[in-house]
Design an enzyme around this catalytic site. Structure first.
Site, mmCIF file in Angstrom:
data_model
loop_
_atom_site.group_PDB
_atom_site.id
_atom_site.type_symbol
_atom_site.label_atom_id
_atom_site.label_comp_id
_atom_site.label_asym_id
_atom_site.label_seq_id
_atom_site.Cartn_x
_atom_site.Cartn_y
_atom_site.Cartn_z
ATOM 1 N N LYS A 22 0.836 -1.214 0.000
ATOM 2 C CA LYS A 22 0.000 0.000 0.000
ATOM 3 C C LYS A 22 0.863 1.254 0.000
ATOM 4 O O LYS A 22 0.598 2.208 -0.730
ATOM 5 C CB LYS A 22 -0.899 -0.018 1.246
ATOM 6 C CG LYS A 22 -1.525 1.321 1.601
ATOM 7 C CD LYS A 22 -2.399 1.238 2.832
ATOM 8 C CE LYS A 22 -1.790 1.707 4.123
ATOM 9 N NZ LYS A 22 -1.460 3.120 4.250
ATOM 10 N N ASN A 23 1.901 1.233 0.853
ATOM 11 C CA ASN A 23 2.660 2.475 1.043
ATOM 12 C C ASN A 23 3.677 2.747 -0.059
ATOM 13 O O ASN A 23 4.402 3.734 -0.001
ATOM 14 C CB ASN A 23 3.323 2.481 2.428
ATOM 15 C CG ASN A 23 2.262 2.631 3.515
ATOM 16 O OD1 ASN A 23 1.126 3.019 3.223
ATOM 17 N ND2 ASN A 23 2.617 2.309 4.750
ATOM 18 N N ARG A 94 -3.396 10.071 3.322
ATOM 19 C CA ARG A 94 -2.171 10.856 3.545
ATOM 20 C C ARG A 94 -1.554 11.335 2.233
ATOM 21 O O ARG A 94 -0.503 11.976 2.234
ATOM 22 C CB ARG A 94 -1.109 10.009 4.275
ATOM 23 C CG ARG A 94 -1.537 9.370 5.565
ATOM 24 C CD ARG A 94 -1.981 10.320 6.611
ATOM 25 N NE ARG A 94 -0.975 11.277 7.028
ATOM 26 C CZ ARG A 94 -1.229 12.328 7.803
ATOM 27 N NH1 ARG A 94 -2.467 12.577 8.220
ATOM 28 N NH2 ARG A 94 -0.267 13.159 8.144
ATOM 29 N N CYS A 118 -4.953 7.296 9.535
ATOM 30 C CA CYS A 118 -5.169 6.737 10.876
ATOM 31 C C CYS A 118 -4.808 7.728 11.972
ATOM 32 O O CYS A 118 -3.847 8.476 11.865
ATOM 33 C CB CYS A 118 -4.330 5.470 11.046
ATOM 34 S SG CYS A 118 -4.866 4.144 9.981
ATOM 35 N N ASP A 308 4.742 -0.238 12.068
ATOM 36 C CA ASP A 308 3.560 -0.937 11.534
ATOM 37 C C ASP A 308 3.566 -2.435 11.846
ATOM 38 O O ASP A 308 2.605 -3.136 11.539
ATOM 39 C CB ASP A 308 3.475 -0.737 10.018
ATOM 40 C CG ASP A 308 3.377 0.728 9.654
ATOM 41 O OD1 ASP A 308 2.536 1.420 10.229
ATOM 42 O OD2 ASP A 308 4.172 1.187 8.806
ATOM 43 N N VAL A 330 8.013 6.027 17.036
ATOM 44 C CA VAL A 330 7.705 6.750 15.786
ATOM 45 C C VAL A 330 6.439 7.594 15.949
ATOM 46 O O VAL A 330 6.422 8.778 15.589
ATOM 47 C CB VAL A 330 7.578 5.767 14.600
ATOM 48 C CG1 VAL A 330 7.258 6.522 13.310
ATOM 49 C CG2 VAL A 330 8.862 4.963 14.439
HETATM 50 N N1 EPU Z 1 6.450 14.021 11.214
HETATM 51 C C1 EPU Z 1 6.488 15.336 11.633
HETATM 52 N N2 EPU Z 1 6.384 16.316 10.680
HETATM 53 C C2 EPU Z 1 6.242 16.031 9.358
HETATM 54 C C3 EPU Z 1 6.206 14.678 8.938
HETATM 55 C C4 EPU Z 1 6.307 13.682 9.900
HETATM 56 O O1 EPU Z 1 6.640 15.629 12.829
HETATM 57 O O2 EPU Z 1 6.126 16.959 8.550
HETATM 58 C C5 EPU Z 1 6.536 12.960 12.244
HETATM 59 C C6 EPU Z 1 5.205 12.192 12.347
HETATM 60 O O3 EPU Z 1 4.293 12.859 13.181
HETATM 61 C C7 EPU Z 1 5.664 10.860 12.912
HETATM 62 C C8 EPU Z 1 7.049 10.673 12.284
HETATM 63 O O4 EPU Z 1 7.460 11.971 11.841
HETATM 64 O O5 EPU Z 1 5.807 10.960 14.301
HETATM 65 C C9 EPU Z 1 7.094 9.714 11.127
HETATM 66 O O6 EPU Z 1 6.163 10.119 10.132
HETATM 67 P P1 EPU Z 1 6.386 9.780 8.595
HETATM 68 O O7 EPU Z 1 6.293 11.057 7.828
HETATM 69 O O8 EPU Z 1 7.597 8.940 8.435
HETATM 70 O O9 EPU Z 1 5.120 8.917 8.290
HETATM 71 P P2 EPU Z 1 4.114 9.024 7.064
HETATM 72 O O10 EPU Z 1 4.841 9.258 5.813
HETATM 73 O O11 EPU Z 1 2.983 9.889 7.421
HETATM 74 C C10 EPU Z 1 4.286 6.502 6.404
HETATM 75 C C11 EPU Z 1 3.293 5.398 6.297
HETATM 76 C C12 EPU Z 1 2.894 4.921 7.684
HETATM 77 C C13 EPU Z 1 4.146 4.455 8.417
HETATM 78 C C14 EPU Z 1 5.168 5.607 8.472
HETATM 79 C C15 EPU Z 1 6.470 5.210 9.110
HETATM 80 C C16 EPU Z 1 2.135 5.979 4.282
HETATM 81 C C17 EPU Z 1 0.885 6.430 3.633
HETATM 82 N N3 EPU Z 1 2.113 5.866 5.595
HETATM 83 O O12 EPU Z 1 3.574 7.533 7.068
HETATM 84 O O13 EPU Z 1 2.052 3.825 7.519
HETATM 85 O O14 EPU Z 1 3.809 4.063 9.724
HETATM 86 O O15 EPU Z 1 5.430 6.069 7.134
HETATM 87 O O16 EPU Z 1 7.049 4.169 8.424
HETATM 88 O O17 EPU Z 1 3.122 5.692 3.631
HETATM 89 C C18 EPU Z 1 0.087 2.594 7.782
HETATM 90 O O18 EPU Z 1 0.322 2.134 6.659
HETATM 91 O O19 EPU Z 1 -0.818 2.164 8.535
HETATM 92 C C19 EPU Z 1 0.903 3.704 8.255
HETATM 93 C C20 EPU Z 1 0.566 4.456 9.290
#
Ligand code: EPU
Length: 437
Positions: A22-23, A94, A118, A308, A330
Site C-alpha cells: 500500500k505504502n 495521507r 489513521c 507498523d 515513531v
Molecule cells: N512528522 C512530523 N512532521 C512532518 C512529517 C512527519 O513531525 O512533517 C513525524 C510524524 O508525526 C511521525 C514521524 O514523523 O511521528 C514519522 O512520520 P512519517 O512522515 O515517516 O510517516 P508518514 O509518511 O505519514 C508513512 C506510512 C505509515 C508508516 C510511516 C512510518 C504511508 C501512507 N504511511 O507515514 O504507515 O507508519 O510512514 O514508516 O506511507 C500505515 O500504513 O498504517 C501507516 C501508518
C-alpha cells in the site's frame, strides 16, 4: 455496516498471497503524474486506499484502467486539465500532500484536500511545508484544502529533515526530480518503499544518487518518461500473517514477499520462538519452532523494527511466557488498540516512560507510548465485539480473534479493507474461520 465474525482457537494453516505494498502503490500513482506519458503498475493491490488515491487522480483528468485480472493499473496522465484535486466521497488519506510536488512541477500551482488517515499521533506536516518553501513555493491552507503556488520552475535546494520522515522524503523527491539544479536531502528516510520509489523515478529518467548516511542527491531534469513498475510485496501484510501462523501454533506460507524487506522482523520473530523456511525466493513458510519467549522491542525508522509491525507482534507477545516490552518511538499515540485486547484476556499496561534501551522524542511528554505485555494469557472470546481504531490495529484484532477460543465480532472493518482488501477472499486458502456479516 458489515463486520467480521471470527471463530477462533485452532491453529491456522494454509497459504496466502501477499499484496502489493500500500505504502508504495499510492506513491507510485503520484510519481506517474510527473510525466505526460502512460505508466503501468503491476502487482497492484485492490485495496481501499488506492481507490481513494485513484479518485483524486481522476478528479484532475487522469485516466485509470484497473486490470484486476492481471493485478495491474494503467495510468494515463496526458489529459490532466486542472491542478485542483477534489476530495473523494469516501474521504481523504495521507496522499494529497504528496501530489503537491507533482502538480507544482506541471502547473506551478496545486490545490489538494486536507489529509486524513489513521489517528495514531499528531502527524504534523511541518517538514513538508518547510520543503515546499525551500523549493520556492508558497503554501496556504483553507478550511478544506492546501493551496500551493510557485513562479517558474521549482529551485533545487539543501534540506535537512529534522526526523527521517517517509512522507517528507517523498515530498522532497517529487519536488526535486524536475526542479532546476541540484537538491540534497539530508537525514532522509530509507524505507524499502522509498528505495522502490527512487528506482521507479530513475526508470522515468530521474537522476538520483543515494549515500550511506541517509543523504539523497537529486539532479533535476526538465522531463520524465512513463514507465512500467512492479509494486513490491507488502512487508506489513506479510509480517501479520507470519504472526498469525506463530501465535496460533499453525503453519502458513506467505507468497509474494521479498525476505530482505522483512529484515529485523525475521530476527525478532525467530528470537521469540517463530520458525521460518524460505520455500522459494518470494515464498516464506512461517510456523512456531519453540515455546514462545518474551521480547523487548523498540520501533524505529528503517532498518529498525517498523512501527507498523508492532500491533500484530503485540498479539504474539500475549502468547509468550514472561513480560515483554514495546517502546513505540515513531508515533506518540499508537497503543490505543491494546485496551480492547484485555476484553479477550490479554494483560497489558501502558506507560508514558521510555521503556527499553533509549529515550525517544516523546520522553517527558504525557504520551502512553510504551507497553508492557504479560504472557502467556490464553485469549477467550464469549461473543465479544471489538471496534477497529486504525488500519494496522484492525488486522491485529483479526489475529487476536483467530487465536481466541470462541467467537469474536470485529466492527469498523472498512479501516481494515483500506489496507488489506477483501480478507474473506484473501484468506480462502487458509483454515481461518472468518465471515463478513
Ligand atoms: N512528522 C512530523 N512532521 C512532518 C512529517 C512527519 O513531525 O512533517 C513525524 C510524524 O508525526 C511521525 C514521524 O514523523 O511521528 C514519522 O512520520 P512519517 O512522515 O515517516 O510517516 P508518514 O509518511 O505519514 C508513512 C506510512 C505509515 C508508516 C510511516 C512510518 C504511508 C501512507 N504511511 O507515514 O504507515 O507508519 O510512514 O514508516 O506511507 C500505515 O500504513 O498504517 C501507516 C501508518
Amino acid at each position: 455496516m458489515n463486520k467480521y465474525k471470527i471463530d477462533g482457537g485452532t491453529p491456522i494453516v494454509g497459504n496466502i498471497q501477499c499484496l502489493g505494498a500500500k505504502n508504495f502503490a499510492t506513491k507510485a500513482m503520484v510519481a506517474a503524474l510527473l510525466t505526460e506519458e502512460p505508466t503501468q503498475l503491476t502487482n497492484f493491490p485492490d485495496i481501499g486506499d488506492v481507490h481513494i488515491t485513484g479518485q483524486m487522480l481522476e478528479s484532475i483528468g487522469v485516466k485509470l484502467i484497473y486490470d484486476t485480472e492481471n493485478t495491474a493499473l494503467h495510468i494515463n496522465p496526458k489529459d490532466i486539465s486542472t491542478y485542483q484535486v477534489s476530495m473523494p466521497q469516501s474521504g481523504s488519506n495521507r496522499i494529497p500532500i504528496l501530489m503537491i510536488g507533482a502538480l507544482l512541477n506541471r502547473f506551478g500551482a496545486a490545490e489538494v484536500p486536507l489529509l486524513a488517515g489513521c489517528n495514531i499521533g499528531n502527524r504534523k506536516i511541518d517538514f513538508h511545508i518547510q520543503a515546499l518553501e525551500l523549493f520556492g513555493a508558497e503554501i496556504s491552507e483553507s478550511e478544506t484544502s492546501f493551496i500551493a503556488k510557485c513562479k517558474g520552475r521549482l529551485k533545487g535546494c539543501h534540506i535537512t529533515l529534522p526526523y527521517p520522515s517517509v512522507g517528507a522524503t517523498e515530498t522532497c523527491l517529487f519536488l526535486s526530480v524536475k526542479a532546476e539544479g541540484t537538491t540534497v536531502i539530508h537525514n532522509s528516510a530509507i524505507e524499502p518503499e522509498i528505495q522502490e520509489l527512487i528506482t521507479m523515478l530513475r526508470s522515468m529518467g530521474a537522476i538520483i544518487f543515494t549515500t550511506p548516511e541517509r543523504k539523497i542527491i537529486v539532479q533535476g531534469v526538465p522531463t520524465l518518461t512513463g514507465t512500467r513498475m512492479e509494486i513490491l510485496g507488502d512487508r506489513i501484510d506479510a509480517a501479520s500473517w507470519a504472526v498469525l501462523a506463530c501465535a496460533s501454533d499453525g503453519d502458513i506460507a506467505v507468497k509474494g514477499i521479498r525476505p530482505d524487506t522483512l529484515n529485523n522482523f525475521l530476527s525478532y520473530y525467530q528470537q521469540v520462538g517463530g520458525g521460518i523456511e524460505f520455500l522459494k525466493p518470494d515464498v516464506i513458510r512461517f510456523f512456531r519452532r519453540n515455546p514462545l519467549t518474551p521480547a523487548v522491542i523498540e520501533t524505529d525508522v528503517y532498518p529498525g523494527f517498523s512501527t507498523d509491525w508492532q500491533q500484530p507482534f503485540a498479539i504474539l507477545l500475549t502468547q509468550a511466557k514472561g513480560v515483554s516490552v514495546i517502546h513505540e518511538t515513531v508515533y506518540e499515540k499508537r497503543f490505543g488498540y491494546l485496551k480492547a485486547l484485555d476484553k479477550l484476556g490479554a494483560e497489558t499496561q501502558l506507560t508514558t516512560s521510555c521503556l527499553g534501551n533509549t529515550f525517544c522524542r516523546y520522553k517527558d511528554h504525557n504520551y502512553e507510548h510504551s507497553a508492557i505485555i504479560k504472557g502467556v494469557t490464553p485469549l477467550i472470546s464469549n461473543n465479544e465485539t471489538i471496534d477497529v481504531p486504525d488500519l494496522r490495529a484492525g488486522l491485529a484484532y483479526v489475529i487476536a480473534a483467530a487465536i481466541a477460543k470462541g467467537t469474536t465480532y470485529i466492527n469498523g472493518i472498512q479501516n481494515i479493507e483500506r489496507g488489506y482488501g477483501d480478507l474473506i477472499q484473501r484468506c480462502s486458502d487458509m483454515s481461518l474461520n472468518i465471515k463478513k456479516i
